[in-house]
Design a protein around this motif. Structure first.
Motif, PDB file in Angstrom:
ATOM      1  N   CYS A  46     100.547 -85.983 -90.321  1.00  0.00           N
ATOM      2  CA  CYS A  46      99.812 -85.126 -91.250  1.00  0.00           C
ATOM      3  C   CYS A  46      99.485 -85.880 -92.532  1.00  0.00           C
ATOM      4  N   HIS A  49      96.189 -77.767 -86.290  1.00  0.00           N
ATOM      5  CA  HIS A  49      96.341 -76.517 -87.043  1.00  0.00           C
ATOM      6  C   HIS A  49      95.306 -75.461 -86.650  1.00  0.00           C
ATOM      7  N   GLU A  73      96.243 -80.116 -92.344  1.00  0.00           N
ATOM      8  CA  GLU A  73      96.780 -78.909 -92.998  1.00  0.00           C
ATOM      9  C   GLU A  73      98.098 -78.495 -92.347  1.00  0.00           C
ATOM     10  N   LYS A  74      99.152 -79.195 -92.727  1.00  0.00           N
ATOM     11  CA  LYS A  74     100.474 -78.961 -92.128  1.00  0.00           C
ATOM     12  C   LYS A  74     100.970 -77.546 -92.381  1.00  0.00           C
ATOM     13  N   HIS A  75     100.604 -76.963 -93.524  1.00  0.00           N
ATOM     14  CA  HIS A  75     101.106 -75.635 -93.882  1.00  0.00           C
ATOM     15  C   HIS A  75     100.612 -74.533 -92.943  1.00  0.00           C
ATOM     16  N   LYS A  76      99.563 -74.839 -92.156  1.00  0.00           N
ATOM     17  CA  LYS A  76      99.024 -73.841 -91.225  1.00  0.00           C
ATOM     18  C   LYS A  76      99.732 -73.862 -89.862  1.00  0.00           C
ATOM     19  N   PRO A 134     106.356 -72.715 -88.114  1.00  0.00           N
ATOM     20  CA  PRO A 134     107.629 -73.458 -88.250  1.00  0.00           C
ATOM     21  C   PRO A 134     108.281 -73.847 -86.921  1.00  0.00           C
ATOM     22  N   LEU A 165     106.797 -77.115 -85.989  1.00  0.00           N
ATOM     23  CA  LEU A 165     107.257 -78.175 -86.904  1.00  0.00           C
ATOM     24  C   LEU A 165     108.673 -78.630 -86.563  1.00  0.00           C
ATOM     25  N   ASP A 211     104.363 -88.168 -92.771  1.00  0.00           N
ATOM     26  CA  ASP A 211     103.400 -87.817 -93.828  1.00  0.00           C
ATOM     27  C   ASP A 211     102.631 -89.062 -94.254  1.00  0.00           C
TER      28      ASP A 211
END
Length: 381
Positions: A45, A131, A160-163, A166, A169, A176
Motif C-alpha cells: 500500500c 480496495h 487506499e488501505k483504510h478501505k 480489518p 488486513l 507501506d
C-alpha cells in the motif's frame, strides 16, 4: 514508423536493485526469499506511482526463478523468467479489482487456486486496486487468503488501505511504500535522459521531480511531455516552467527584494506582471510562503539540507536569507498564512493579496520601530 513506448513502461524496473526509493521494501523481500520466509499474502500500500505493482511483479518473477543470482535477484535467463518477461507465464495471474470486484469474480479466482502449478514452485495472484472489492467479495476471499495451498501466494496492491476490511488486513503481511524523494526522482530522470541522449538542465529535472509529488510514474509522464514539447534533444528549465505553467522562482526573489526595500509600488508591479501571465493569486501567495520557509531554513547551516532545490538556487536562498532578519521572515510567514486561509472567502481576491503584500512591505519598518521601543523601555527601567 516504430511505436513510441512511454518512459514509465520502457524503463520499468525488472529487478529489486532497479526499484527507485523503496529500499526498505526491496531489502525485506529479498531477505524473505533468501531465508525462505515468504508469507502466503502480502499487501502493498502507498501513494500512486511509487512502485507497488512493479514490486509485486518483480517478487512474482523472482520466487519462481530457477537460477537466482548471488544477491537473490531473478536471472532473466531461465524458462520461467523468459516466460514472465514475455507475459506468457502460467504461474502469475493479475486481476484488476476495479473491474472484477464481485463475488463471482472472487469465486472464479478461488476455483483457479485449487490447481497446482505444472512447472515452478508457486502460483502468484496479483490483485491490483484491491480496495475496490465489494464487502461480499472480501468475505468470500477470507478463507482462501488465510489458508491457501502451499504453492499459492497472494499479492494485494492498493492506494487506499483504510478501505480494506480489518479481517483482510490481519491475514496479510503489510508493506507501506513511501513517496519517492525529489533527489531520487531527479537522479532517475538523469539516468533516463542519458540513456535517451537528451541534454538537460538539472534545474528542469528537479522541477519535474517536485511537480510529481513523490510519484515516479507522474514524473516520467511529465518528462515525456516536456521532451515532446521541446521538439529536440534539449530539456531546459524555461521550457519546463512554460509547459507546466509554474511560476519561475526568480519572481519570489524579486518580490522579497522589493519587500526588504519597503517598496510597495515595485511589489505591486511585480504581482501585476505575474497575474498578466495567467497565474493565480492563491498559487502565488502559497509559493511566496514556501519561499519564506526556505529562507528561514537557510538561517541555520544545519537545516540547509532541508532545501529541495539545485545548488545554484540554494546559493541564492542562502544569500537572500543573510539579508533578511528572522523576525521579518517569521512575521512574513504569518501574514502569508493568514492571506492563504482567507483567500477563498474574499470578495476581491486580488486586493486581498495586494493588502498582504503592502503589510509585508512595511514589516521591516514595523520591526525596527518595535526594536527601538523595546530599547527605550529598557533604558527607562
Amino acid at each position: 514508423m516504430e511505436n513510441f513506448v512511454v518512459s514509465a513502461r520502457k524503463y520499468r524496473p525488472s529487478n529489486f536493485k532497479s526499484v527507485v526509493g523503496q529500499q526498505h521494501i526491496t531489502t525485506t523481500l529479498k531477505n524473505a526469499i533468501k531465508n525462505n520466509h515468504l508469507a502466503q499474502a502480502f499487501l502493498f500500500c502507498g501513494p500512486r506511482g511509487v512502485g507497488k505493482t512493479t514490486c509485486a511483479r518483480i517478487l512474482a518473477k523472482t520466487i519462481n526463478c530457477e537460477n537466482l543470482t548471488a544477491d537473490f535477484e531473478a536471472c532473466n535467463e531461465c524458462d520461467s523468467c523468459k516466460a514472465f518477461n514475455q507475459n506468457a507465464s502460467f504461474n502469475v495471474h493479475e486481476l484488476d479489482a476495479a473491474s472484477n470486484n464481485s463475488v463471482d469474480d472472487i469465486r472464479n479466482l478461488v476455483e483457479q487456486v485449487r490447481y497446482a502449478p505444472q512447472k515452478g514452485n508457486y502460483k502468484i495472484y496479483i490483485i491490483d486496486e484491491v480496495h475496490m472489492l465489494s464487502t461480499q467479495a472480501f468475505n468470500a476471499f477470507l478463507k482462501t487468503l488465510e489458508e491457501p495451498p502451499k504453492y499459492a501466494i497472494f499479492i494485494l496492491a492498493t492506494t487506499e488501505k483504510h478501505k480494506i476490511i480489518p479481517t483482510i488486513l490481519s491475514r496479510c503481511q503489510i508493506f507501506d511504500f513511501n513517496r519517492i524523494q525529489i533527489k531520487d526522482i531527479a537522479e532517475h530522470l538523469k539516468y533516463i535522459a542519458s540513456e535517451e541522449t537528451i541534454a538537460y538542465e538539472e534545474e528542469a529535472l528537479r522541477l519535474i521531480a517536485t511537480k510529481a509529488d513523490g510519484a515516479l510514474r507522474d514524473a516520467l509522464s511529465i518528462f515525456d511531455l516536456i521532451v515532446t514539447y521541446s521538439a529536440g534533444n534539449k530539456l531546459t528549465y524555461h521550457e519546463t516552467i512554460d509547459n507546466l505553467h509554474i511560476l519561475d522562482y526568480d519572481y519570489y526573489f524579486k518580490v522579497t527584494d522589493a519587500l526588504l526595500n519597503e517598496s510597495i509600488s515595485e511589489t505591486l508591479l511585480i504581482f501585476d506582471e505575474i497575474l498578466k501571465k495567467g497565474f493565480d493569486g492563491h498559487n502565488f501567495i502559497v509559493g511566496l510562503s514556501e519561499h519564506f520557509r526556505n529562507l528561514m531554513v537557510c538561517k541555520d547551516p544545519a537545516t540547509v539540507m532541508l532545501l529541495q532545490v539545485s545548488e545554484n538556487a540554494q546559493e541564492r536562498y542562502v544569500q537572500q536569507s543573510s539579508s533578511s532578519s528572522l523576525s521579518f521572515i517569521l512575521s512574513a510567514l504569518n501574514v502569508c498564512n493568514q492571506c492563504d486561509i482567507n483567500y477563498k472567502s474574499s470578495k476581491n481576491q486580488r486586493l486581498h493579496v495586494e493588502l498582504a503584500l503592502m503589510k509585508l512591505a512595511k514589516l521591516p519598518q514595523a520591526i525596527n520601530l518595535a526594536a527601538l521601543a523595546q530599547e527605550e523601555s529598557k533604558k527607562k527601567n
